[in-house]
Design an enzyme around this catalytic site. Sequence first.
Site, PDB file in Angstrom:
ATOM      1  N   ASP A  12       0.813  -1.218   0.000  1.00 25.95           N
ATOM      2  CA  ASP A  12       0.000   0.000   0.000  1.00 25.95           C
ATOM      3  C   ASP A  12       0.847   1.269   0.000  1.00 25.95           C
ATOM      4  OD1 ASP A  12      -2.253  -1.687   0.215  1.00 25.95           O
ATOM      5  OD2 ASP A  12      -2.039  -1.729   2.391  1.00 25.95           O
ATOM      6  N   LYS A  15       2.253   2.102  -5.065  1.00 27.36           N
ATOM      7  CA  LYS A  15       3.003   1.602  -6.225  1.00 27.36           C
ATOM      8  C   LYS A  15       2.226   1.809  -7.522  1.00 27.36           C
ATOM      9  CE  LYS A  15       3.304  -2.525  -4.418  1.00 27.36           C
ATOM     10  NZ  LYS A  15       2.794  -2.245  -3.055  1.00 27.36           N
ATOM     11  N   GLY A  39      -4.167  -4.510  -4.588  1.00 25.60           N
ATOM     12  CA  GLY A  39      -5.119  -3.505  -5.057  1.00 25.60           C
ATOM     13  C   GLY A  39      -4.326  -2.276  -5.459  1.00 25.60           C
ATOM     14  N   HIS A  40      -4.038  -2.157  -6.756  1.00 24.82           N
ATOM     15  CA  HIS A  40      -3.222  -1.031  -7.219  1.00 24.82           C
ATOM     16  C   HIS A  40      -4.124   0.061  -7.781  1.00 24.82           C
ATOM     17  CE1 HIS A  40       0.495  -3.847  -7.601  1.00 24.82           C
ATOM     18  NE2 HIS A  40       0.118  -3.620  -6.358  1.00 24.82           N
ATOM     19  N   GLN A 222       2.199  -6.105  -3.043  1.00 24.35           N
ATOM     20  CA  GLN A 222       2.476  -6.130  -1.602  1.00 24.35           C
ATOM     21  C   GLN A 222       3.788  -5.372  -1.322  1.00 24.35           C
ATOM     22  OE1 GLN A 222       1.528  -9.564  -2.975  1.00 24.35           O
ATOM     23  NE2 GLN A 222      -0.485  -8.686  -2.746  1.00 24.35           N
TER      24      GLN A 222
HETATM   25  P1  IMP Z   1      -2.758 -12.702   1.994  1.00 18.03           P
HETATM   26  O1  IMP Z   1      -1.774 -12.186   0.995  1.00 18.03           O
HETATM   27  O2  IMP Z   1      -4.185 -12.454   1.629  1.00 18.03           O
HETATM   28  O3  IMP Z   1      -2.478 -14.132   2.374  1.00 18.03           O
HETATM   29  O4  IMP Z   1      -2.527 -11.873   3.360  1.00 18.03           O
HETATM   30  C1  IMP Z   1      -1.329 -11.990   4.129  1.00 18.03           C
HETATM   31  C2  IMP Z   1      -0.917 -10.619   4.688  1.00 18.03           C
HETATM   32  O5  IMP Z   1      -0.545  -9.771   3.613  1.00 18.03           O
HETATM   33  C3  IMP Z   1      -2.030  -9.874   5.435  1.00 18.03           C
HETATM   34  O6  IMP Z   1      -1.451  -9.122   6.482  1.00 18.03           O
HETATM   35  C4  IMP Z   1      -2.596  -8.949   4.390  1.00 18.03           C
HETATM   36  O7  IMP Z   1      -3.224  -7.823   4.946  1.00 18.03           O
HETATM   37  C5  IMP Z   1      -1.324  -8.569   3.646  1.00 18.03           C
HETATM   38  N1  IMP Z   1      -1.550  -8.155   2.264  1.00 18.03           N
HETATM   39  C6  IMP Z   1      -1.814  -8.936   1.201  1.00 18.03           C
HETATM   40  N2  IMP Z   1      -1.926  -8.196   0.099  1.00 18.03           N
HETATM   41  C7  IMP Z   1      -1.714  -6.924   0.456  1.00 18.03           C
HETATM   42  C8  IMP Z   1      -1.661  -5.695  -0.266  1.00 18.03           C
HETATM   43  O8  IMP Z   1      -1.826  -5.626  -1.491  1.00 18.03           O
HETATM   44  N3  IMP Z   1      -1.402  -4.574   0.468  1.00 18.03           N
HETATM   45  C9  IMP Z   1      -1.164  -4.633   1.811  1.00 18.03           C
HETATM   46  N4  IMP Z   1      -1.192  -5.754   2.518  1.00 18.03           N
HETATM   47  C10 IMP Z   1      -1.467  -6.897   1.844  1.00 18.03           C
END
Ligand code: IMP
Length: 423
Positions: A12, A15, A39-40, A222
Site C-alpha cells: 500500500d 506503487k 489492489g493497485h 504487496q
Molecule cells: P494474503 O496475501 O491475503 O495471504 O494476506 C497476508 C498478509 O498480507 C495480510 O497481512 C494482508 O493484509 C497482507 N496483504 C496482502 N496483500 C496486500 C496488499 O496488497 N497490500 C497490503 N497488505 C497486503
Amino acid sequence: MNTVIIGAQWGDEGKGKIIDILSDKADYIVRYQGGSNAGHTVVVNGKEYIFHLIPSGILRAKKVCCIGNGVTIDPQALIKEISGLREAGIAVDNRLKISYLAHIILPYHKVLDELRETKGVRKIGTTRRGIGPCYADKINRCGIRVVDLLNPASLREKLNDNLKEKNEIFKKVYRHPGFDFNSLYKEYLNYGKIISPYACNTASLLDKAIKNKKDILFEGAQGTFLDIDFGTYPYVTSSSTTSGGSSIGTGVAPLNINNVIGVAKAYTTRVGEGPFPSEFPPVFGKFIREKGSEFGSTTGRPRRCGWFDSVMIKEAVLLNGISELALTKLDILDGLKEIKVAYAYKYKGKTFTEFPCDSMVLKNAKPVYKEFPGWNKSIDKIRCYADLPKNAKAYISALADISGVRISMVSVGSGREDTIFLD
Ligand code: IMP
C-alpha cells in the site's frame, strides 16, 4: 532498461501510481507474484481505477501487459477485471498475456483461507482471497495451472485427485461439506475457454522482447516486509515480494534486470496482524488514517499507521538492491508540528540498527526516534522541488541520508500530475 518496482514497506505504498507514471516509457508491464490480494490504485483524469491482477499499465494504449508464472490467478476476479476495462472502453485483447504456468485459485483455496482465519490457531489477517492455500498447493506439487484449464483430461485428473484429499480435510477438520467435482470441473473448463486467447509462454515472449531491446517494467505487489522469506513471518503473504521474485515469477534471468526502484510512503502503514514498531497511538493513528484515506483497496479494512521507519527502509534497500526511492503521500504530513523517523530499536537494553530476524525482538522493540520540524502549509499543489517548504525539503533529504539512497520522485496527491521529480 528493465526496471523492478518494489514496495519498501508492508504494501500500500502507492506503487500503482508510480507504475502508471513509469509505464509511459515501458513497452511491457509485468506482474510476477501475488494475486487478487493486491489492489493497485491509479487515478487518471479524476477517474479512479483499482487493479487486482491486470498490470496497471493496461491504461496506456499499446503497452503489453503480462501476468507471469509467479502470480496466482482467481479466474472470477480476472474475468471481472477484463469486463470492467472493456466497459470503460479500454481494449485488452492482444495486449494481455497470461503465463501458461501461473497457478489457479479455486473455491477450496478461498474457503480454506477463510476457515483458517476464523477457526485456525493463528489469525494472520489475510485478504481471504485464497492466496496462501493456492501457493501451498503449488509448493506441494498439486496445484492447477492455466495450462491445465486448457486441457480437459489434465483438469479432470488433477481436480479429481485434489478433491479426494481436500474434501476429507474439509469434512473432518473444519466440518465443511466440501466441493462437488462436476460443477467445479464445468465451471473451470469454461474459465479456461475465456482465458485461452490470452494464455501463452510469457517467458519466451519476454525473452524476445529483451532481444528486441524493448523496456520491461516489473510491477511488484504487496511489499518487502510481507515477503515469505524476509518479511515479518508468519504475518506475511505467501510469495516472494522482493526484487528476486521478479526473476522467478517471470523467467527473465537476473542479469537482464537493470534497475530497482523502491516505493515508500512518507510514513508507514500495514493491514492485518503482526509487529509494527513505529505504530502510532490510537487517536493519532485514526487522525492520519482518515487524513490519508488509509483503508485497504481490496478489503476496505482500516490500515494501521505509524512513523517512517528507516531501519525497515535500509533493510529493504539491502534486500532488493534499491537504487532510488519514490516517496509517496508526503502531503498527508502537512500541518504536523513535529515528524518522527525511527532510526533504531531498543530491546532489553540492546540497540538494534539492523532489522531483527527474531520476531520476539521485533514485537517488543521500542523505536528510537529522530524528530524533525513539520511545515504549516499545504503542498498538494506544488509541482517543483524548489517550491516545497524548507522543512519538507529537510525531511526528504534526511530520509535519503538515513536510507542511503536518493529520492527521485515525491508524490503529493493521487493524480499523475501530483508528482515532483527531483532529477
Ligand atoms: P494474503 O496475501 O491475503 O495471504 O494476506 C497476508 C498478509 O498480507 C495480510 O497481512 C494482508 O493484509 C497482507 N496483504 C496482502 N496483500 C496486500 C496488499 O496488497 N497490500 C497490503 N497488505 C497486503
